[in-house]
Design a protein around this motif. Structure first.
Motif, PDB file in Angstrom:
ATOM      1  N   ALA A  95       4.473   1.560   8.966  1.00 52.23           N
ATOM      2  CA  ALA A  95       4.271   0.681   7.811  1.00 52.23           C
ATOM      3  C   ALA A  95       5.019   1.222   6.598  1.00 52.23           C
ATOM      4  O   ALA A  95       5.582   0.451   5.807  1.00 52.23           O
ATOM      5  N   LEU A 135       8.693   0.405   7.077  1.00 49.53           N
ATOM      6  CA  LEU A 135       8.900  -1.018   6.798  1.00 49.53           C
ATOM      7  C   LEU A 135       8.841  -1.299   5.306  1.00 49.53           C
ATOM      8  O   LEU A 135       9.612  -2.113   4.786  1.00 49.53           O
ATOM      9  N   TRP A 136       7.942  -0.612   4.613  1.00 55.16           N
ATOM     10  CA  TRP A 136       7.826  -0.760   3.167  1.00 55.16           C
ATOM     11  C   TRP A 136       9.133  -0.365   2.482  1.00 55.16           C
ATOM     12  O   TRP A 136       9.631  -1.067   1.596  1.00 55.16           O
ATOM     13  N   VAL A 137       9.719   0.740   2.882  1.00 52.67           N
ATOM     14  CA  VAL A 137      10.979   1.186   2.282  1.00 52.67           C
ATOM     15  C   VAL A 137      12.102   0.201   2.601  1.00 52.67           C
ATOM     16  O   VAL A 137      12.916  -0.123   1.730  1.00 52.67           O
ATOM     17  N   ILE A 189      11.845  -3.017   3.186  1.00 52.03           N
ATOM     18  CA  ILE A 189      11.635  -4.223   2.377  1.00 52.03           C
ATOM     19  C   ILE A 189      12.014  -3.946   0.926  1.00 52.03           C
ATOM     20  O   ILE A 189      12.589  -4.807   0.253  1.00 52.03           O
ATOM     21  N   ALA A 190      11.721  -2.750   0.447  1.00 53.89           N
ATOM     22  CA  ALA A 190      11.989  -2.420  -0.956  1.00 53.89           C
ATOM     23  C   ALA A 190      13.484  -2.373  -1.259  1.00 53.89           C
ATOM     24  O   ALA A 190      13.896  -2.676  -2.379  1.00 53.89           O
ATOM     25  N   THR A 237      10.876  -9.341  -2.857  1.00 51.29           N
ATOM     26  CA  THR A 237      10.493  -8.428  -1.778  1.00 51.29           C
ATOM     27  C   THR A 237       9.499  -7.376  -2.245  1.00 51.29           C
ATOM     28  O   THR A 237       8.821  -6.775  -1.422  1.00 51.29           O
ATOM     29  N   THR A 238       9.400  -7.171  -3.558  1.00 54.20           N
ATOM     30  CA  THR A 238       8.409  -6.228  -4.067  1.00 54.20           C
ATOM     31  C   THR A 238       7.009  -6.708  -3.722  1.00 54.20           C
ATOM     32  O   THR A 238       6.164  -5.924  -3.287  1.00 54.20           O
ATOM     33  N   LEU A 241       6.211  -8.710  -1.273  1.00 49.44           N
ATOM     34  CA  LEU A 241       6.030  -8.659   0.180  1.00 49.44           C
ATOM     35  C   LEU A 241       5.721  -7.242   0.662  1.00 49.44           C
ATOM     36  O   LEU A 241       5.037  -7.056   1.660  1.00 49.44           O
ATOM     37  N   GLY A 242       6.217  -6.236  -0.051  1.00 50.63           N
ATOM     38  CA  GLY A 242       6.016  -4.853   0.361  1.00 50.63           C
ATOM     39  C   GLY A 242       4.687  -4.260  -0.060  1.00 50.63           C
ATOM     40  O   GLY A 242       4.294  -3.215   0.451  1.00 50.63           O
ATOM     41  N   PHE A 269       2.130  -3.606   2.791  1.00 47.32           N
ATOM     42  CA  PHE A 269       2.575  -2.499   3.644  1.00 47.32           C
ATOM     43  C   PHE A 269       2.394  -1.160   2.954  1.00 47.32           C
ATOM     44  O   PHE A 269       2.020  -0.180   3.572  1.00 47.32           O
ATOM     45  N   SER A 270       2.665  -1.137   1.651  1.00 52.44           N
ATOM     46  CA  SER A 270       2.508   0.125   0.923  1.00 52.44           C
ATOM     47  C   SER A 270       1.053   0.536   0.837  1.00 52.44           C
ATOM     48  O   SER A 270       0.723   1.709   1.003  1.00 52.44           O
TER      49      SER A 270
END
Length: 78
Positions: free
Chosen positions: A28, A31-33, A35-36, A43-44, A46-47, A50-51
């Motif tokens: 996760a 994936l967060w990185v 998306i970022a 995308t912030t 959306l992340g 996950f963060s």
């Protein structure tokens, strides 16, 4: 007398359930990185889920892995 004495095999302990959860928090975070760094607006937001999952889940699995004695789960959770 044998040249190479046979040593008894170490008992294999099963992994705690925290190890699987800790691995999922690592993915996760990856994936967060990803998306970022996307150059797409929004995308912030959306992340964020996950963060939160990566951070909170990592702390929880590190604690649970430490209680279970699973050093791998603690390392992945941190």
């Amino acid at each position: 007398m044998a040249v190479n004495p046979v040593t008894p095999a170490k008992s294999v302990t099963s992994a705690s359930r925290a190890r699987g959860w800790a691995t999922s928090t690592v993915w996760a975070g990856v994936l967060w990185v990803l998306i970022a760094i996307l150059p797409i607006p929004g995308t912030t937001f959306l992340g964020i889920p996950f963060s939160l999952y990566a951070l909170v889940g990592g702390f929880i699995t590190a604690w649970v892995g430490g209680t279970a004695g699973d050093r791998s789960a603690v390392r992945r959770g941190r």
